[in-house]
Motif scaffolding. Sequence first.
Motif, PDB file in Angstrom:
ATOM      1  N   VAL A 147      38.829  -2.292 -23.904  1.00  0.00           N
ATOM      2  CA  VAL A 147      37.471  -2.635 -24.313  1.00  0.00           C
ATOM      3  C   VAL A 147      37.213  -2.035 -25.689  1.00  0.00           C
ATOM      4  CG1 VAL A 147      36.624  -2.765 -21.939  1.00  0.00           C
ATOM      5  CG2 VAL A 147      36.352  -0.653 -23.213  1.00  0.00           C
ATOM      6  N   THR A 148      36.390  -2.738 -26.453  1.00  0.00           N
ATOM      7  CA  THR A 148      36.066  -2.311 -27.812  1.00  0.00           C
ATOM      8  C   THR A 148      34.570  -2.060 -27.923  1.00  0.00           C
ATOM      9  OG1 THR A 148      37.886  -3.641 -28.700  1.00  0.00           O
ATOM     10  CG2 THR A 148      36.192  -2.917 -30.252  1.00  0.00           C
ATOM     11  N   PRO A 149      34.150  -0.809 -28.130  1.00  0.00           N
ATOM     12  CA  PRO A 149      32.723  -0.517 -28.307  1.00  0.00           C
ATOM     13  C   PRO A 149      32.175  -1.165 -29.581  1.00  0.00           C
ATOM     14  CG  PRO A 149      33.947   1.467 -27.751  1.00  0.00           C
ATOM     15  CD  PRO A 149      34.962   0.412 -28.085  1.00  0.00           C
ATOM     16  N   VAL A 150      30.900  -1.495 -29.553  1.00  0.00           N
ATOM     17  CA  VAL A 150      30.217  -2.063 -30.720  1.00  0.00           C
ATOM     18  C   VAL A 150      29.673  -0.904 -31.559  1.00  0.00           C
ATOM     19  CG1 VAL A 150      28.272  -3.484 -31.484  1.00  0.00           C
ATOM     20  CG2 VAL A 150      29.627  -4.168 -29.475  1.00  0.00           C
ATOM     21  N   GLY A 151      30.013  -0.901 -32.833  1.00  0.00           N
ATOM     22  CA  GLY A 151      29.581   0.175 -33.714  1.00  0.00           C
ATOM     23  C   GLY A 151      28.069   0.315 -33.776  1.00  0.00           C
ATOM     24  N   ALA A 157      28.788   6.054 -29.692  1.00  0.00           N
ATOM     25  CA  ALA A 157      28.648   7.479 -29.962  1.00  0.00           C
ATOM     26  C   ALA A 157      29.398   8.316 -28.928  1.00  0.00           C
ATOM     27  CB  ALA A 157      27.173   7.871 -29.975  1.00  0.00           C
ATOM     28  N   VAL A 158      29.541   7.757 -27.714  1.00  0.00           N
ATOM     29  CA  VAL A 158      30.253   8.442 -26.635  1.00  0.00           C
ATOM     30  C   VAL A 158      31.740   8.102 -26.658  1.00  0.00           C
ATOM     31  CG1 VAL A 158      30.433   8.657 -24.122  1.00  0.00           C
ATOM     32  CG2 VAL A 158      28.187   8.459 -25.204  1.00  0.00           C
ATOM     33  N   LEU A 159      32.036   6.815 -26.871  1.00  0.00           N
ATOM     34  CA  LEU A 159      33.413   6.305 -26.918  1.00  0.00           C
ATOM     35  C   LEU A 159      33.614   5.601 -28.259  1.00  0.00           C
ATOM     36  CD1 LEU A 159      33.588   4.612 -23.383  1.00  0.00           C
ATOM     37  CD2 LEU A 159      34.377   6.901 -23.974  1.00  0.00           C
ATOM     38  N   PRO A 160      33.969   6.306 -29.301  1.00  0.00           N
ATOM     39  CA  PRO A 160      34.027   5.675 -30.630  1.00  0.00           C
ATOM     40  C   PRO A 160      35.239   4.790 -30.849  1.00  0.00           C
ATOM     41  CG  PRO A 160      34.604   7.992 -30.772  1.00  0.00           C
ATOM     42  CD  PRO A 160      34.149   7.765 -29.372  1.00  0.00           C
ATOM     43  N   GLU A 161      36.229   4.886 -29.964  1.00  0.00           N
ATOM     44  CA  GLU A 161      37.479   4.158 -30.187  1.00  0.00           C
ATOM     45  C   GLU A 161      37.688   3.079 -29.131  1.00  0.00           C
ATOM     46  OE1 GLU A 161      38.671   7.196 -27.100  1.00  0.00           O
ATOM     47  OE2 GLU A 161      37.178   7.002 -28.667  1.00  0.00           O
ATOM     48  N   GLU A 162      38.568   2.133 -29.431  1.00  0.00           N
ATOM     49  CA  GLU A 162      39.016   1.161 -28.439  1.00  0.00           C
ATOM     50  C   GLU A 162      39.742   1.909 -27.333  1.00  0.00           C
ATOM     51  OE1 GLU A 162      40.718  -2.912 -29.606  1.00  0.00           O
ATOM     52  OE2 GLU A 162      42.489  -1.741 -29.084  1.00  0.00           O
ATOM     53  N   ILE A 163      39.437   1.578 -26.084  1.00  0.00           N
ATOM     54  CA  ILE A 163      40.041   2.312 -24.977  1.00  0.00           C
ATOM     55  C   ILE A 163      40.539   1.357 -23.890  1.00  0.00           C
ATOM     56  CG2 ILE A 163      38.687   4.414 -25.325  1.00  0.00           C
ATOM     57  CD1 ILE A 163      36.895   3.471 -22.975  1.00  0.00           C
ATOM     58  N   SER A 164      41.501   1.844 -23.115  1.00  0.00           N
ATOM     59  CA  SER A 164      41.986   1.134 -21.938  1.00  0.00           C
ATOM     60  C   SER A 164      41.232   1.666 -20.724  1.00  0.00           C
ATOM     61  CB  SER A 164      43.493   1.362 -21.766  1.00  0.00           C
ATOM     62  OG  SER A 164      43.959   0.779 -20.559  1.00  0.00           O
ATOM     63  N   VAL A 165      40.724   0.769 -19.896  1.00  0.00           N
ATOM     64  CA  VAL A 165      39.853   1.166 -18.783  1.00  0.00           C
ATOM     65  C   VAL A 165      40.332   0.574 -17.464  1.00  0.00           C
ATOM     66  CG1 VAL A 165      37.835   1.369 -20.290  1.00  0.00           C
ATOM     67  CG2 VAL A 165      38.304  -0.816 -19.153  1.00  0.00           C
ATOM     68  N   PRO A 166      40.046   1.252 -16.333  1.00  0.00           N
ATOM     69  CA  PRO A 166      40.311   0.677 -15.012  1.00  0.00           C
ATOM     70  C   PRO A 166      39.244  -0.364 -14.685  1.00  0.00           C
ATOM     71  CG  PRO A 166      39.455   2.915 -14.789  1.00  0.00           C
ATOM     72  CD  PRO A 166      39.546   2.632 -16.254  1.00  0.00           C
ATOM     73  N   VAL A 182      24.338  -5.650 -26.106  1.00  0.00           N
ATOM     74  CA  VAL A 182      25.754  -5.529 -25.748  1.00  0.00           C
ATOM     75  C   VAL A 182      26.359  -4.387 -26.554  1.00  0.00           C
ATOM     76  CG1 VAL A 182      27.998  -6.663 -25.726  1.00  0.00           C
ATOM     77  CG2 VAL A 182      25.943  -7.975 -25.166  1.00  0.00           C
ATOM     78  N   SER A 183      27.093  -3.501 -25.867  1.00  0.00           N
ATOM     79  CA  SER A 183      27.679  -2.362 -26.574  1.00  0.00           C
ATOM     80  C   SER A 183      29.192  -2.260 -26.428  1.00  0.00           C
ATOM     81  CB  SER A 183      27.008  -1.053 -26.138  1.00  0.00           C
ATOM     82  OG  SER A 183      26.895  -0.955 -24.746  1.00  0.00           O
ATOM     83  N   ALA A 184      29.830  -3.220 -25.731  1.00  0.00           N
ATOM     84  CA  ALA A 184      31.292  -3.290 -25.713  1.00  0.00           C
ATOM     85  C   ALA A 184      31.723  -4.663 -25.212  1.00  0.00           C
ATOM     86  CB  ALA A 184      31.900  -2.204 -24.829  1.00  0.00           C
ATOM     87  N   TYR A 185      32.880  -5.083 -25.684  1.00  0.00           N
ATOM     88  CA  TYR A 185      33.483  -6.356 -25.265  1.00  0.00           C
ATOM     89  C   TYR A 185      34.936  -6.130 -24.862  1.00  0.00           C
ATOM     90  CZ  TYR A 185      29.647  -8.895 -27.614  1.00  0.00           C
ATOM     91  OH  TYR A 185      28.420  -9.382 -28.018  1.00  0.00           O
ATOM     92  N   ALA A 186      35.429  -6.994 -23.967  1.00  0.00           N
ATOM     93  CA  ALA A 186      36.864  -7.094 -23.714  1.00  0.00           C
ATOM     94  C   ALA A 186      37.471  -8.045 -24.743  1.00  0.00           C
ATOM     95  CB  ALA A 186      37.115  -7.617 -22.303  1.00  0.00           C
TER      96      ALA A 186
END
Length: 231
Positions: A147-151, A157-166, A182-186
């Motif tokens: 998932v990619t957070p929206v700047g 502010a909590v997850l500034p980077e692209e992350i892999s999630v369950p 919306v604050s993150a997209y797949a």
Amino acid sequence: MHRPLIGISTYLEDEARWGVWTLPAAVLPAGYHRHVQQAGGIAALLPPDAPETAAATVARLDGLVIAGGADVAPARYGAAQDPRTGPPAPARDAWELALIEAASAAGVPLLGICRGMQLLNVARGGTLLQHLDGHGGPPGAFARHTVTPVGGTALAAVLPEEISVPTYHHQAVDRLGRGLRVSAYAADGTVEAVEDPGARAFTLAVQWHPEAGDDPRVVAALVAAAGGGTG
């Protein structure tokens, strides 16, 4: 040190098994309370109750988690039921919608997880996509995706980077509810997080399952906000 009290909604199962017992029970995966405790909070499990008690319940809490679980009844957002939508849980829908409304009215920090994100969207007048593929493993097994957070969002502010999630879901936000951003997209464009920048308190919801992983930051942000921090 003040340890904020965090309420977490639970499942009500007609037949839960442990030891020699098979009985009706309110149950919740242990990752939920463990993440709250590890972040410095006190976890209080909330079984479904009468919706009219939600305001009094929320008044006793410093923060609220709406947990994952069954599909939201399509009638709640004015849709006919797709054959692939699971059986409704009307008592849980009513209770958790009342909890969301009470938290919003009282300015109590709120975190929605999976179903909790979908229910927050429905509470705000939004709708759901009733089926999509590629966001879960076989029955009872989480998949992972990025998932990619929206700047510029609270999530970023909590997850500034692209992350892999369950992840384990087959429904998602369709039309966005009032006041939500919306604050993150797949990678496939699925909405993976929403937040309310105009809320009186921290209001964030994610489509994945942080309690099933080892990244504590999302739950820790709720606990920090519930304890008087910025989250």
